[in-house]
Write a protein that holds these residues in place. Structure first.
Motif, mmCIF file in Angstrom:
data_model
loop_
_atom_site.group_PDB
_atom_site.id
_atom_site.type_symbol
_atom_site.label_atom_id
_atom_site.label_comp_id
_atom_site.label_asym_id
_atom_site.label_seq_id
_atom_site.Cartn_x
_atom_site.Cartn_y
_atom_site.Cartn_z
ATOM 1 N N LYS A 11 0.821 -1.203 0.000
ATOM 2 C CA LYS A 11 0.000 0.000 0.000
ATOM 3 C C LYS A 11 0.860 1.260 0.000
ATOM 4 O O LYS A 11 1.958 1.288 0.547
ATOM 5 C CB LYS A 11 -0.929 0.012 1.225
ATOM 6 N N THR A 12 0.317 2.300 -0.596
ATOM 7 C CA THR A 12 0.990 3.593 -0.595
ATOM 8 C C THR A 12 0.999 4.192 0.812
ATOM 9 O O THR A 12 0.100 3.918 1.624
ATOM 10 C CB THR A 12 0.293 4.567 -1.569
ATOM 11 N N LYS A 13 1.990 4.989 1.102
ATOM 12 C CA LYS A 13 2.082 5.604 2.432
ATOM 13 C C LYS A 13 1.131 6.784 2.578
ATOM 14 O O LYS A 13 0.687 7.102 3.676
ATOM 15 C CB LYS A 13 3.526 6.042 2.696
ATOM 16 N N GLU A 14 0.834 7.442 1.451
ATOM 17 C CA GLU A 14 -0.039 8.608 1.512
ATOM 18 C C GLU A 14 -0.863 8.706 0.240
ATOM 19 O O GLU A 14 -0.321 8.705 -0.863
ATOM 20 C CB GLU A 14 0.776 9.887 1.702
ATOM 21 N N SER A 15 -2.182 8.799 0.378
ATOM 22 C CA SER A 15 -3.074 8.883 -0.772
ATOM 23 C C SER A 15 -3.005 10.250 -1.436
ATOM 24 O O SER A 15 -2.835 11.279 -0.769
ATOM 25 C CB SER A 15 -4.519 8.607 -0.339
ATOM 26 N N LYS A 16 -3.172 10.263 -2.755
ATOM 27 C CA LYS A 16 -3.237 11.519 -3.521
ATOM 28 C C LYS A 16 -4.672 12.012 -3.678
ATOM 29 O O LYS A 16 -4.918 13.028 -4.321
ATOM 30 C CB LYS A 16 -2.633 11.319 -4.913
ATOM 31 N N LEU A 17 -5.626 11.289 -3.100
ATOM 32 C CA LEU A 17 -7.038 11.598 -3.324
ATOM 33 C C LEU A 17 -7.405 13.014 -2.889
ATOM 34 O O LEU A 17 -8.244 13.664 -3.516
ATOM 35 C CB LEU A 17 -7.914 10.569 -2.595
ATOM 36 N N LYS A 18 -6.787 13.497 -1.849
ATOM 37 C CA LYS A 18 -7.114 14.843 -1.344
ATOM 38 C C LYS A 18 -6.806 15.936 -2.361
ATOM 39 O O LYS A 18 -7.298 17.064 -2.252
ATOM 40 C CB LYS A 18 -6.372 15.110 -0.037
ATOM 41 N N GLU A 19 -6.001 15.618 -3.376
ATOM 42 C CA GLU A 19 -5.635 16.589 -4.408
ATOM 43 C C GLU A 19 -6.634 16.632 -5.561
ATOM 44 O O GLU A 19 -6.490 17.446 -6.473
ATOM 45 C CB GLU A 19 -4.246 16.251 -4.965
ATOM 46 N N VAL A 20 -7.649 15.754 -5.530
ATOM 47 C CA VAL A 20 -8.558 15.593 -6.662
ATOM 48 C C VAL A 20 -9.987 15.929 -6.258
ATOM 49 O O VAL A 20 -10.467 15.477 -5.215
ATOM 50 C CB VAL A 20 -8.501 14.146 -7.212
ATOM 51 N N ASP A 21 -10.669 16.706 -7.086
ATOM 52 C CA ASP A 21 -12.086 17.010 -6.899
ATOM 53 C C ASP A 21 -12.898 16.024 -7.740
ATOM 54 O O ASP A 21 -12.959 16.147 -8.963
ATOM 55 C CB ASP A 21 -12.371 18.449 -7.331
ATOM 56 N N LEU A 22 -13.509 15.043 -7.104
ATOM 57 C CA LEU A 22 -14.235 14.006 -7.826
ATOM 58 C C LEU A 22 -15.503 14.514 -8.497
ATOM 59 O O LEU A 22 -16.119 13.810 -9.295
ATOM 60 C CB LEU A 22 -14.578 12.840 -6.887
ATOM 61 N N GLU A 23 -15.907 15.730 -8.177
ATOM 62 C CA GLU A 23 -17.093 16.298 -8.820
ATOM 63 C C GLU A 23 -16.744 17.037 -10.104
ATOM 64 O O GLU A 23 -17.625 17.372 -10.889
ATOM 65 C CB GLU A 23 -17.794 17.264 -7.846
ATOM 66 N N ASN A 24 -15.456 17.285 -10.315
ATOM 67 C CA ASN A 24 -15.025 18.025 -11.509
ATOM 68 C C ASN A 24 -13.819 17.316 -12.115
ATOM 69 O O ASN A 24 -12.666 17.634 -11.805
ATOM 70 C CB ASN A 24 -14.667 19.467 -11.152
ATOM 71 N N GLY A 28 -9.394 10.872 -17.862
ATOM 72 C CA GLY A 28 -8.036 10.365 -17.982
ATOM 73 C C GLY A 28 -6.944 11.268 -17.455
ATOM 74 O O GLY A 28 -5.763 11.046 -17.750
ATOM 75 N N LYS A 29 -7.272 12.257 -16.646
ATOM 76 C CA LYS A 29 -6.247 13.188 -16.132
ATOM 77 C C LYS A 29 -5.685 12.751 -14.787
ATOM 78 O O LYS A 29 -4.508 12.964 -14.498
ATOM 79 C CB LYS A 29 -6.834 14.599 -16.015
ATOM 80 N N PHE A 30 -6.516 12.137 -13.952
ATOM 81 C CA PHE A 30 -6.097 11.753 -12.607
ATOM 82 C C PHE A 30 -6.025 10.232 -12.484
ATOM 83 O O PHE A 30 -6.813 9.511 -13.110
ATOM 84 C CB PHE A 30 -7.072 12.309 -11.568
ATOM 85 N N PHE A 31 -5.110 9.751 -11.646
ATOM 86 C CA PHE A 31 -4.905 8.314 -11.493
ATOM 87 C C PHE A 31 -4.873 7.950 -10.016
ATOM 88 O O PHE A 31 -4.398 8.724 -9.180
ATOM 89 C CB PHE A 31 -3.607 7.900 -12.197
ATOM 90 N N THR A 32 -5.382 6.773 -9.713
ATOM 91 C CA THR A 32 -5.526 6.371 -8.318
ATOM 92 C C THR A 32 -4.176 6.018 -7.690
ATOM 93 O O THR A 32 -3.129 6.117 -8.334
ATOM 94 C CB THR A 32 -6.498 5.187 -8.189
ATOM 95 N N ASP A 33 -4.212 5.577 -6.454
ATOM 96 C CA ASP A 33 -2.982 5.408 -5.676
ATOM 97 C C ASP A 33 -2.176 4.155 -6.002
ATOM 98 O O ASP A 33 -1.000 4.075 -5.643
ATOM 99 C CB ASP A 33 -3.329 5.370 -4.178
ATOM 100 N N HIS A 34 -2.805 3.180 -6.653
ATOM 101 C CA HIS A 34 -2.128 1.896 -6.830
ATOM 102 C C HIS A 34 -2.236 1.377 -8.263
ATOM 103 O O HIS A 34 -3.065 1.855 -9.038
ATOM 104 C CB HIS A 34 -2.719 0.854 -5.865
ATOM 105 N N MET A 35 -1.405 0.393 -8.580
ATOM 106 C CA MET A 35 -1.469 -0.260 -9.880
ATOM 107 C C MET A 35 -1.026 -1.717 -9.738
ATOM 108 O O MET A 35 -0.307 -2.072 -8.790
ATOM 109 C CB MET A 35 -0.601 0.463 -10.901
#
Length: 356
Positions: A11-24, A28-35
């Motif tokens: 698992k990642t140590k810190e999520s990038k989700l807080k940087e993304v506005d899921l309503e806007n 294909g611009k944003f990518f989740t924390d894992h692959m």
């Protein structure tokens, strides 16, 4: 490091989700924390794992960069207001992935592991799934020849990966399309039925020419004669002539066997809508518009789901298609599939897989 079946997870140590506005979201611009990553070496798939999302390193002689051995898939995860998460027919993507692999002389990937990897990745990054209408988590499995080699032959080593991106609707507006009369997306005996990366590269230039004239995409026609309609952009295409739903056949292997396409055909038959899978001439389409017998026309694919076509250009003339509010079948199908995929209605076809 934890273990789930055969897949190790870091698992990642810190999520990038807080940087993304899921309503806007931009597609294909944003990518989740894992692959997910898995390598093919010594005639076997090895070390399936999920790791933090990161760049990859490639040798300059990587075979995919020179000879184009690269394929991909596209599927989505959905979340409803109860925070239930679902996949839609992922086993069909796994099956089609291997059809593409065979055509490009690549090793097949275990279909059970394909589905399991998608499920585990979605579980891990489920907070990235937007809930709004038309939104989803787009999932991109892909495979490429990773061996450093300059001989023109199939590689011996491959990498299979999966990553995900939160997205809104692919097309914001009804489509304006141009019927292609010169360039070709696919030919009989070619790779048109496979999701090969090169297919999409070859389509970029003619699509750009159409976009420069104010159209969103092309309607692709058959090679040489350009007499018959095949696809719309990167989607399968459907017509409703009077009461009958019609789509081109797959028998010449120039058209991708779309999972959304198959779902729409099954849905239409279930609800007793007349269906024909047959060749459609460009002349038939234009005549149906002129006579008023065209009731509906739309593209169908994973990214766009159902994309209504509002205008068609042919031989420098624009033809208006039926008003969207009058299109009973595509409006019904789009609404039905949206609810089915989010677990809001029963699933008589067993298409939906609950992840959590």
């Amino acid at each position: 490091m934890t273990e789930t079946n055969k897949i190790s997870i870091l698992k990642t140590k810190e999520s990038k989700l807080k940087e993304v506005d899921l309503e806007n979201l931009v597609f294909g611009k944003f990518f989740t924390d894992h692959m997910f990553i898995c390598e093919y070496k010594n005639n076997a798939w090895q070390n399936p794992r999920i790791v933090p999302f990161q760049n990859i390193s490639l040798h300059p002689a990587c075979a995919a960069l020179h000879y184009g051995q690269a394929i991909f898939e596209g599927l989505k995860a959905y979340k409803n207001e109860k925070n239930e998460v679902f996949l839609f027919r992922p086993e069909k993507n796994a099956e089609r992935f291997n059809v593409s692999a065979q055509r490009l002389c690549m090793p097949s990937f275990p279909e059970e592991l394909f589905v399991e990897a998608v499920k585990e990745l979605v579980k891990l990054d489920h907070e990235w799934i937007p809930k709004s209408k038309g939104a989803s988590l787009y999932i991109r499995p892909f495979m490429f020849a990773s061996q450093p080699v300059l001989g023109v032959r199939p590689a011996d080593e491959y990498t299979m990966m999966i990553f995900a991106s939160p997205v809104n609707a692919y097309y914001a507006d009804p489509l304006k399309v141009k019927i292609e009369e010169y360039y070709t997306r696919s030919v009989e005996g070619g790779t048109g039925f496979a999701k090969a990366a090169g297919n999409y590269a070859a389509a970029l230039y003619p699509a750009r020419l159409a976009q420069q004239k104010g159209y969103h995409q092309l309607i692709w026609t058959n090679a040489i004669t350009h007499e018959f309609i095949e696809e719309s952009g990167t989607m399968n295409i459907f017509f409703q002539f009077d009461d009958t739903l019609v789509t081109p056949p797959l028998d010449k292997k120039t058209i991708l066997a779309g999972i959304t396409r198959d779902s729409i055909l099954t849905l239409a038959k279930q609800y007793k809508i007349p269906v024909e899978v047959r060749p459609v001439k460009v002349s038939e389409l234009i005549e149906s518009i002129e006579k008023g017998t065209l009731k509906d026309i739309f593209g169908a694919g994973t990214a766009a789901t159902i994309a209504p076509i509002a205008l068609i250009s042919y031989k420098e003339k624009d033809y208006q298609c039926p008003p969207l509010q009058q299109r009973e079948f595509s409006n019904f199908a789009a609404n039905y599939l949206e609810k089915l995929r989010k677990g809001l209605i029963d699933d008589p076809f067993n298409w939906r897989i609950k992840v959590m």
